[in-house]
Design a protein around this motif. Structure first.
Motif, PDB file in Angstrom:
ATOM      1  N   LEU A 206       0.862  -1.341  -0.097  1.00  0.00           N
ATOM      2  CA  LEU A 206       0.392   0.499   0.221  1.00  0.00           C
ATOM      3  C   LEU A 206       0.921   1.556   0.278  1.00  0.00           C
ATOM      4  CD1 LEU A 206      -2.718  -1.486   2.483  1.00  0.00           C
ATOM      5  CD2 LEU A 206      -1.886  -1.690   0.303  1.00  0.00           C
ATOM      6  N   ASN A 209      -0.226   7.234   2.323  1.00  0.00           N
ATOM      7  CA  ASN A 209      -1.771   7.297   3.310  1.00  0.00           C
ATOM      8  C   ASN A 209      -3.702   6.626   2.354  1.00  0.00           C
ATOM      9  OD1 ASN A 209      -1.143   7.957   5.242  1.00  0.00           O
ATOM     10  ND2 ASN A 209      -0.212   9.887   5.236  1.00  0.00           N
ATOM     11  N   CYS A 212      -4.135   3.607   2.282  1.00  0.00           N
ATOM     12  CA  CYS A 212      -3.626   2.286   3.525  1.00  0.00           C
ATOM     13  C   CYS A 212      -5.189   3.144   4.887  1.00  0.00           C
ATOM     14  CB  CYS A 212      -2.927   3.447   4.326  1.00  0.00           C
ATOM     15  SG  CYS A 212      -0.999   2.818   3.973  1.00  0.00           S
ATOM     16  N   ASP A 213      -5.656   4.411   4.208  1.00  0.00           N
ATOM     17  CA  ASP A 213      -6.968   5.059   4.791  1.00  0.00           C
ATOM     18  C   ASP A 213      -7.794   4.071   4.431  1.00  0.00           C
ATOM     19  OD1 ASP A 213      -8.692   6.495   5.891  1.00  0.00           O
ATOM     20  OD2 ASP A 213      -8.696   8.171   4.988  1.00  0.00           O
ATOM     21  N   LEU A 216      -7.644   0.120   5.189  1.00  0.00           N
ATOM     22  CA  LEU A 216      -6.935  -0.434   6.482  1.00  0.00           C
ATOM     23  C   LEU A 216      -7.954   0.614   7.501  1.00  0.00           C
ATOM     24  CD1 LEU A 216      -3.437  -0.460   6.513  1.00  0.00           C
ATOM     25  CD2 LEU A 216      -4.740  -2.590   5.924  1.00  0.00           C
ATOM     26  N   SER A 219      -4.454   5.845   9.132  1.00  0.00           N
ATOM     27  CA  SER A 219      -3.385   6.936   8.342  1.00  0.00           C
ATOM     28  C   SER A 219      -2.437   6.977   8.587  1.00  0.00           C
ATOM     29  CB  SER A 219      -4.487   8.098   7.790  1.00  0.00           C
ATOM     30  OG  SER A 219      -4.567   8.667   8.714  1.00  0.00           O
ATOM     31  N   ILE A 221       0.964   7.495   7.531  1.00  0.00           N
ATOM     32  CA  ILE A 221       2.297   6.574   6.841  1.00  0.00           C
ATOM     33  C   ILE A 221       3.552   7.051   7.686  1.00  0.00           C
ATOM     34  CG2 ILE A 221       3.213   8.008   5.438  1.00  0.00           C
ATOM     35  CD1 ILE A 221       2.499   4.925   4.759  1.00  0.00           C
ATOM     36  N   LEU A 224       2.919   3.363  10.151  1.00  0.00           N
ATOM     37  CA  LEU A 224       2.147   2.195   9.882  1.00  0.00           C
ATOM     38  C   LEU A 224       3.437   1.315   8.528  1.00  0.00           C
ATOM     39  CD1 LEU A 224      -1.075   4.016   8.123  1.00  0.00           C
ATOM     40  CD2 LEU A 224      -0.746   2.782  10.343  1.00  0.00           C
ATOM     41  N   ARG A 225       4.065   2.449   8.140  1.00  0.00           N
ATOM     42  CA  ARG A 225       5.348   1.491   6.911  1.00  0.00           C
ATOM     43  C   ARG A 225       5.729   0.661   7.952  1.00  0.00           C
ATOM     44  NH1 ARG A 225       9.608   3.020   9.093  1.00  0.00           N
ATOM     45  NH2 ARG A 225      10.036   0.816   7.328  1.00  0.00           N
ATOM     46  N   THR A 229       0.018  -6.331   7.640  1.00  0.00           N
ATOM     47  CA  THR A 229      -1.324  -6.746   8.091  1.00  0.00           C
ATOM     48  C   THR A 229      -1.415  -7.280   7.849  1.00  0.00           C
ATOM     49  OG1 THR A 229      -3.107  -4.874   8.698  1.00  0.00           O
ATOM     50  CG2 THR A 229      -1.452  -3.966   7.374  1.00  0.00           C
ATOM     51  N   PRO A 238       2.379  -1.085   3.976  1.00  0.00           N
ATOM     52  CA  PRO A 238       2.072  -0.015   3.751  1.00  0.00           C
ATOM     53  C   PRO A 238       3.901   0.648   3.682  1.00  0.00           C
ATOM     54  CG  PRO A 238       0.760  -0.195   5.981  1.00  0.00           C
ATOM     55  CD  PRO A 238       1.508  -2.081   5.327  1.00  0.00           C
TER      56      PRO A 238
END
Length: 270
Positions: A206, A209, A212-213, A216, A219, A221, A224-225, A229, A238
């Motif tokens: 992904l 942002n 991911c938003d 998932l 947001s 990134i 999240l990176r 997941t 991400p």
């Protein structure tokens, strides 16, 4: 003699009236314009007969029910659900009329790379170069992505084990490359979910942002990176978008670590 005097007297009176402006004879007698008109004469009443039923006034017509507003998300879900392969999905997305971005874009951007590849990359939306060429990730950011993938032995036109399949959340370019609005994301999320299901990758990446938003519900990134997941039962990672790396070269170190993580996952490392 007397008749002559009467004549001249009448003529003198007539001349006097003409001088006063009364030069037209309308009626023999003056009309009182302020007098009330006489009341109308009473009309004879018909003889009484059997009573007639009074007419029932017609009920007023009810206003037509308001037309239901179209639900773009529901229609997108139905259109995506009816697609049984990627060609049908692309046709359904291209025919979808509820997104205003379609009117201002030059090209419909669906995907690039090899359908059925083990790795599928999901970006945000087409930019100027993508809108011109009708393919995702072909500008400067796309060229960086190709170099990143090549560093771990992957390519868009690679062999089945080393191929990549690339798409975006939105198939139409937003004006001035702005971030997609919430309504636009919600409209195309059913198509993206069906796209992932039909492509059936082993691993998802992904990029940025917005994917991911959408997929998932999260947001941020930078937080999240690098954290694995799952999306629709598929392992997903991400990562920074290549456009971000062009603006922030110091983040390439984290991006390289994420690429190595993707490589390890594709090779089956625990």
């Amino acid at each position: 003699m007397e008749s002559a005097q009467s004549f001249w007297a009448a003529k003198a009176a007539l001349d006097w009236q003409i001088e006063l402006g009364a030069d037209e004879a309308i009626l023999d007698a003056p009309v009182d314009r302020y007098a009330l008109a006489p009341p109308p004469e009473p009309q004879p009443q018909p003889e009484a007969g059997p009573a007639q039923p009074s007419a029932v006034p017609a009920a007023p017509l009810a206003p037509p029910p308001p037309m239901a507003e179209p639900d773009p998300v529901a229609e997108a879900r139905a259109a995506a659900g009816a697609a049984s392969d990627l060609h049908q999905l692309a046709a359904a997305m291209q025919a979808f009329e509820h997104c205003a971005l379609k009117a201002g874009a030059r090209s419909f951007v669906f995907a690039d790379g090899q359908p059925g590849a083990r790795l599928m990359i999901v970006g945000e939306a087409p930019g100027r170069d993508e809108d011109r060429q009708g393919k995702p990730f072909v500008g400067r950011a796309g060229q960086m992505l190709d170099r990143m993938l090549g560093a771990i032995g992957l390519a868009r036109d690679g062999a089945p084990d080393s191929a990549v399949y690339i798409t975006n959340l939105l198939p139409w370019r937003p004006p001035e490359n702005r971030r997609p609005e919430r309504a636009e994301v919600q409209m195309f999320l059913p198509f993206l979910e069906k796209h992932i299901a039909l492509a059936a990758p082993e691993v998802l990446v992904l990029m940025g942002n917005t994917p991911c938003d959408a997929l998932l519900g999260k947001s941020g990134i930078t937080r999240l990176r690098g954290q694995w997941t799952e999306v629709l039962g598929v392992p997903a990672l991400p990562m920074f978008h290549p456009a971000y790396l062009l603006r922030q070269p110091q983040a390439k170190r984290e991006a390289w670590a994420d690429l190595l993580d993707v490589e390890a996952r594709l090779k089956g490392a625990p």
